[in-house]
Design a protein around this motif. Structure first.
Motif, PDB file in Angstrom:
ATOM      1  N   ASP A  18       0.827  -1.201   0.000  1.00 49.70           N
ATOM      2  CA  ASP A  18       0.000   0.000   0.000  1.00 49.70           C
ATOM      3  C   ASP A  18       0.868   1.260   0.000  1.00 49.70           C
ATOM      4  O   ASP A  18       0.535   2.248  -0.645  1.00 49.70           O
ATOM      5  N   ALA A  19       1.968   1.212   0.718  1.00 48.33           N
ATOM      6  CA  ALA A  19       2.864   2.365   0.767  1.00 48.33           C
ATOM      7  C   ALA A  19       3.503   2.607  -0.601  1.00 48.33           C
ATOM      8  O   ALA A  19       3.642   3.748  -1.036  1.00 48.33           O
ATOM      9  N   ILE A  20       3.848   1.528  -1.280  1.00 49.61           N
ATOM     10  CA  ILE A  20       4.443   1.660  -2.609  1.00 49.61           C
ATOM     11  C   ILE A  20       3.410   2.178  -3.595  1.00 49.61           C
ATOM     12  O   ILE A  20       3.693   3.078  -4.394  1.00 49.61           O
ATOM     13  N   ASP A  21       2.186   1.629  -3.522  1.00 51.73           N
ATOM     14  CA  ASP A  21       1.120   2.080  -4.412  1.00 51.73           C
ATOM     15  C   ASP A  21       0.797   3.551  -4.199  1.00 51.73           C
ATOM     16  O   ASP A  21       0.542   4.294  -5.154  1.00 51.73           O
ATOM     17  N   GLY A  73       7.871   3.969   5.969  1.00 52.00           N
ATOM     18  CA  GLY A  73       8.683   4.068   7.183  1.00 52.00           C
ATOM     19  C   GLY A  73       7.958   3.521   8.395  1.00 52.00           C
ATOM     20  O   GLY A  73       8.542   2.838   9.229  1.00 52.00           O
ATOM     21  N   PHE A  74       6.668   3.830   8.489  1.00 49.95           N
ATOM     22  CA  PHE A  74       5.864   3.324   9.599  1.00 49.95           C
ATOM     23  C   PHE A  74       5.779   1.797   9.549  1.00 49.95           C
ATOM     24  O   PHE A  74       5.897   1.131  10.574  1.00 49.95           O
TER      25      PHE A  74
END
Length: 55
Positions: free
Chosen positions: A3-6, A14-15
């Protein structure tokens, strides 16, 4: 992490990474406490932190 990459969010990535590190660290602490005879009390007494009950 996907999800962070998307979302292209460095903060979210980071989280997620921080959460994985915390999970690993807490697993190591739990493992260490399990291996010490007497659990937490045994570890504390071994390191001079508290006196054990004479029971």
């Amino acid at each position: 992490m996907n999800d962070a990459i998307d979302a292209r969010s460095v903060a979210l990535a980071g989280f997620g990474l921080d959460s994985l590190i915390e999970l690993g660290a807490s697993s190591v602490v739990a493992w260490e406490l399990i291996e010490v005879p007497g659990g937490c009390r045994g570890l504390a007494a071994e390191r001079g932190g508290v006196a054990q009950n004479p029971d």
